[in-house]
Design a protein around this motif. Structure first.
Motif, PDB file in Angstrom:
ATOM      1  N   LEU A  97     -36.370 103.728  34.103  1.00  0.00           N
ATOM      2  CA  LEU A  97     -35.460 102.634  33.763  1.00  0.00           C
ATOM      3  C   LEU A  97     -36.224 101.379  33.333  1.00  0.00           C
ATOM      4  O   LEU A  97     -35.718 100.578  32.543  1.00  0.00           O
ATOM      5  CB  LEU A  97     -34.553 102.322  34.952  1.00  0.00           C
ATOM      6  N   LYS A  98     -37.440 101.213  33.862  1.00  0.00           N
ATOM      7  CA  LYS A  98     -38.241 100.040  33.521  1.00  0.00           C
ATOM      8  C   LYS A  98     -38.834 100.146  32.120  1.00  0.00           C
ATOM      9  O   LYS A  98     -38.941  99.143  31.405  1.00  0.00           O
ATOM     10  CB  LYS A  98     -39.356  99.860  34.556  1.00  0.00           C
ATOM     11  N   THR A  99     -39.231 101.347  31.725  1.00  0.00           N
ATOM     12  CA  THR A  99     -39.899 101.540  30.438  1.00  0.00           C
ATOM     13  C   THR A  99     -38.958 101.912  29.299  1.00  0.00           C
ATOM     14  O   THR A  99     -39.312 101.765  28.135  1.00  0.00           O
ATOM     15  CB  THR A  99     -40.981 102.635  30.559  1.00  0.00           C
ATOM     16  N   LEU A 100     -37.766 102.368  29.648  1.00  0.00           N
ATOM     17  CA  LEU A 100     -36.825 102.809  28.619  1.00  0.00           C
ATOM     18  C   LEU A 100     -36.237 101.606  27.889  1.00  0.00           C
ATOM     19  O   LEU A 100     -35.695 100.690  28.519  1.00  0.00           O
ATOM     20  CB  LEU A 100     -35.700 103.624  29.258  1.00  0.00           C
ATOM     21  N   PRO A 101     -36.360 101.567  26.554  1.00  0.00           N
ATOM     22  CA  PRO A 101     -35.773 100.456  25.792  1.00  0.00           C
ATOM     23  C   PRO A 101     -34.275 100.330  26.064  1.00  0.00           C
ATOM     24  O   PRO A 101     -33.581 101.344  26.187  1.00  0.00           O
ATOM     25  CB  PRO A 101     -36.035 100.850  24.336  1.00  0.00           C
ATOM     26  N   LYS A 102     -33.796  99.096  26.134  1.00  0.00           N
ATOM     27  CA  LYS A 102     -32.390  98.866  26.479  1.00  0.00           C
ATOM     28  C   LYS A 102     -31.449  99.535  25.485  1.00  0.00           C
ATOM     29  O   LYS A 102     -30.420 100.093  25.878  1.00  0.00           O
ATOM     30  CB  LYS A 102     -32.115  97.359  26.527  1.00  0.00           C
ATOM     31  N   ARG A 103     -31.803  99.494  24.209  1.00  0.00           N
ATOM     32  CA  ARG A 103     -30.937 100.092  23.187  1.00  0.00           C
ATOM     33  C   ARG A 103     -30.817 101.597  23.397  1.00  0.00           C
ATOM     34  O   ARG A 103     -29.719 102.158  23.312  1.00  0.00           O
ATOM     35  CB  ARG A 103     -31.488  99.796  21.791  1.00  0.00           C
ATOM     36  N   GLN A 104     -31.948 102.253  23.688  1.00  0.00           N
ATOM     37  CA  GLN A 104     -31.915 103.695  23.910  1.00  0.00           C
ATOM     38  C   GLN A 104     -31.155 104.037  25.195  1.00  0.00           C
ATOM     39  O   GLN A 104     -30.444 105.037  25.255  1.00  0.00           O
ATOM     40  CB  GLN A 104     -33.335 104.267  23.984  1.00  0.00           C
ATOM     41  N   LEU A 105     -31.303 103.174  26.207  1.00  0.00           N
ATOM     42  CA  LEU A 105     -30.578 103.384  27.454  1.00  0.00           C
ATOM     43  C   LEU A 105     -29.075 103.356  27.206  1.00  0.00           C
ATOM     44  O   LEU A 105     -28.325 104.209  27.713  1.00  0.00           O
ATOM     45  CB  LEU A 105     -30.967 102.314  28.475  1.00  0.00           C
ATOM     46  N   LEU A 106     -28.619 102.399  26.414  1.00  0.00           N
ATOM     47  CA  LEU A 106     -27.193 102.283  26.106  1.00  0.00           C
ATOM     48  C   LEU A 106     -26.696 103.493  25.316  1.00  0.00           C
ATOM     49  O   LEU A 106     -25.577 103.971  25.535  1.00  0.00           O
ATOM     50  CB  LEU A 106     -26.921 100.989  25.328  1.00  0.00           C
ATOM     51  N   VAL A 107     -27.542 103.979  24.399  1.00  0.00           N
ATOM     52  CA  VAL A 107     -27.179 105.169  23.624  1.00  0.00           C
ATOM     53  C   VAL A 107     -27.004 106.371  24.549  1.00  0.00           C
ATOM     54  O   VAL A 107     -26.034 107.125  24.446  1.00  0.00           O
ATOM     55  CB  VAL A 107     -28.248 105.471  22.548  1.00  0.00           C
ATOM     56  N   LEU A 108     -27.953 106.552  25.480  1.00  0.00           N
ATOM     57  CA  LEU A 108     -27.885 107.678  26.415  1.00  0.00           C
ATOM     58  C   LEU A 108     -26.684 107.563  27.353  1.00  0.00           C
ATOM     59  O   LEU A 108     -26.058 108.567  27.710  1.00  0.00           O
ATOM     60  CB  LEU A 108     -29.179 107.776  27.220  1.00  0.00           C
ATOM     61  N   VAL A 109     -26.366 106.337  27.748  1.00  0.00           N
ATOM     62  CA  VAL A 109     -25.178 106.121  28.588  1.00  0.00           C
ATOM     63  C   VAL A 109     -23.915 106.529  27.817  1.00  0.00           C
ATOM     64  O   VAL A 109     -23.008 107.168  28.375  1.00  0.00           O
ATOM     65  CB  VAL A 109     -25.091 104.649  29.036  1.00  0.00           C
ATOM     66  N   GLY A 110     -23.870 106.171  26.542  1.00  0.00           N
ATOM     67  CA  GLY A 110     -22.725 106.560  25.713  1.00  0.00           C
ATOM     68  C   GLY A 110     -22.610 108.072  25.567  1.00  0.00           C
ATOM     69  O   GLY A 110     -21.518 108.640  25.672  1.00  0.00           O
ATOM     70  N   ILE A 111     -23.761 108.736  25.329  1.00  0.00           N
ATOM     71  CA  ILE A 111     -23.756 110.195  25.212  1.00  0.00           C
ATOM     72  C   ILE A 111     -23.340 110.823  26.535  1.00  0.00           C
ATOM     73  O   ILE A 111     -22.584 111.803  26.571  1.00  0.00           O
ATOM     74  CB  ILE A 111     -25.147 110.715  24.787  1.00  0.00           C
ATOM     75  N   GLY A 112     -23.824 110.242  27.641  1.00  0.00           N
ATOM     76  CA  GLY A 112     -23.451 110.745  28.963  1.00  0.00           C
ATOM     77  C   GLY A 112     -21.954 110.670  29.210  1.00  0.00           C
ATOM     78  O   GLY A 112     -21.361 111.564  29.826  1.00  0.00           O
ATOM     79  N   THR A 113     -21.331 109.608  28.714  1.00  0.00           N
ATOM     80  CA  THR A 113     -19.873 109.474  28.841  1.00  0.00           C
ATOM     81  C   THR A 113     -19.164 110.585  28.068  1.00  0.00           C
ATOM     82  O   THR A 113     -18.179 111.156  28.544  1.00  0.00           O
ATOM     83  CB  THR A 113     -19.428 108.102  28.310  1.00  0.00           C
ATOM     84  N   ILE A 114     -19.689 110.901  26.884  1.00  0.00           N
ATOM     85  CA  ILE A 114     -19.119 111.989  26.090  1.00  0.00           C
ATOM     86  C   ILE A 114     -19.289 113.323  26.816  1.00  0.00           C
ATOM     87  O   ILE A 114     -18.384 114.161  26.829  1.00  0.00           O
ATOM     88  CB  ILE A 114     -19.781 112.051  24.695  1.00  0.00           C
ATOM     89  N   VAL A 115     -20.462 113.517  27.452  1.00  0.00           N
ATOM     90  CA  VAL A 115     -20.706 114.737  28.226  1.00  0.00           C
ATOM     91  C   VAL A 115     -19.679 114.866  29.353  1.00  0.00           C
ATOM     92  O   VAL A 115     -19.116 115.938  29.592  1.00  0.00           O
ATOM     93  CB  VAL A 115     -22.139 114.753  28.810  1.00  0.00           C
TER      94      VAL A 115
END
Length: 299
Positions: free
Chosen positions: A57-75
């Motif tokens: 969570l510390k190293t993951l870029p915020k933009r990529q984190l938000l993208v993954l959160v969005g994909i996780g919601t779709i999952v």
């Protein structure tokens, strides 16, 4: 063994395990919403033992984190629709609807990733339709609602597979899985609270029988954590369409398991065999046709 061959083997093992999820979903005595929440919760907790969450969570870029959160919601929505389809009909019908995933993928992948439409992929995607029609022929009309919800699950499956394709190149599969499934867990938790499913207190969300705990653990650890990481690793060497096309074998695996474990063979007509044959022919012909197409383009 080449990297591509290894990826195909990993993907087929993942699909077999995904096929088992439909059987477990029918056997577990929970609503689709609560079942999926438990699934992603246990899976997320298991992944916390395998990765350094704080470092991620510390190293993951915020933009990529938000993208993954969005994909996780779709999952999360995909699994909710998938188990909803099973509860509305049965495990066989629920997985049959997933046969439309490759068609959605052939249409959506070029649009989302800004690629040219692939005539071969579109053609094979449409060939899945008569296979599905044969397989579902003879299903009781009362199961139509389950079929419709299952097609929605297939659309969501195609969508998150395509979006994941852009993420696997720069982040390991286990980290992607953790962020996406923990996001799905939080999202579904909010849905449970908002829908009032937890209004009677937390105990109402607990599995009613000890056997459900065993099924949930198999569902979460083997059929989710292990299978999900396998499929993402395979995606590094395969296209999203190839992945989704192979996923069409899930109905075949799941229905055979349903026959053996749930005696659902009485609910499926003999035309299933013809439909399964069409689906399997399309799945296994793609690598050969794709290779032939590439060899022609280079000559």
């Amino acid at each position: 063994m080449t990297a591509a061959q290894k990826a195909y083997l990993q993907l087929h093992l993942a699909v077999l395990l995904f096929g088992l999820t439909a059987i477990l979903g029918k056997m577990i005595q929970l609503s689709a919403l609560v079942l999926v929440w438990w699934r992603v919760l246990i899976t997320s907790l298991s992944l916390m033992l395998l990765i350094n969450v704080f470092k991620l969570l510390k190293t993951l870029p915020k933009r990529q984190l938000l993208v993954l959160v969005g994909i996780g919601t779709i999952v999360g929505l995909h699994w909710l629709a998938f188990y909803g389809a099973i509860k509305l009909s049965n495990s066989s019908v629920g997985v049959l609807a997933m046969g439309s995933t490759s068609l959605f993928s052939a249409i959506l992948e070029p649009l989302i990733l800004k690629k040219k439409f692939n005539t071969l992929e579109l053609g094979l995607g449409f060939l899945i339709i008569p296979g599905m029609a044969l397989v579902v022929n003879g299903i009781d009309f009362s199961m139509v609602d389950g079929l419709v919800v299952g097609v929605i699950a297939a659309l969501l499956a195609a969508l998150f597979a395509i979006l994941n394709k852009s993420q696997v190149a720069n982040l390991d599969a286990m980290s992607i899985t953790f962020v996406e499934l923990s996001s799905a867990c939080l999202f579904l938790g909010l849905v449970i609270i908002g829908s009032g499913a937890s209004s009677a207190g937390f105990p109402v969300m607990l599995p009613p029988h000890w056997s459900d705990w065993a099924y949930l653990l198999v569902l979460a650890l083997l059929c989710t954590t292990f299978a999900y990481v396998l499929s993402l690793n395979a995606l590094k060497h395969l296209t999203a369409f190839t992945s989704n096309l192979t996923m069409n074998l899930e109905p075949v695996y799941a229905i055979v398991l349903a026959w053996l474990l749930l005696n659902e063979d009485k609910e499926v007509s003999s035309t299933f065999y013809w439909g399964a044959a069409v689906i399997m022919a399309v799945v296994f012909s793609y690598p050969f046709l794709n290779k032939l197409e590439k060899s022609k383009s280079t000559t």
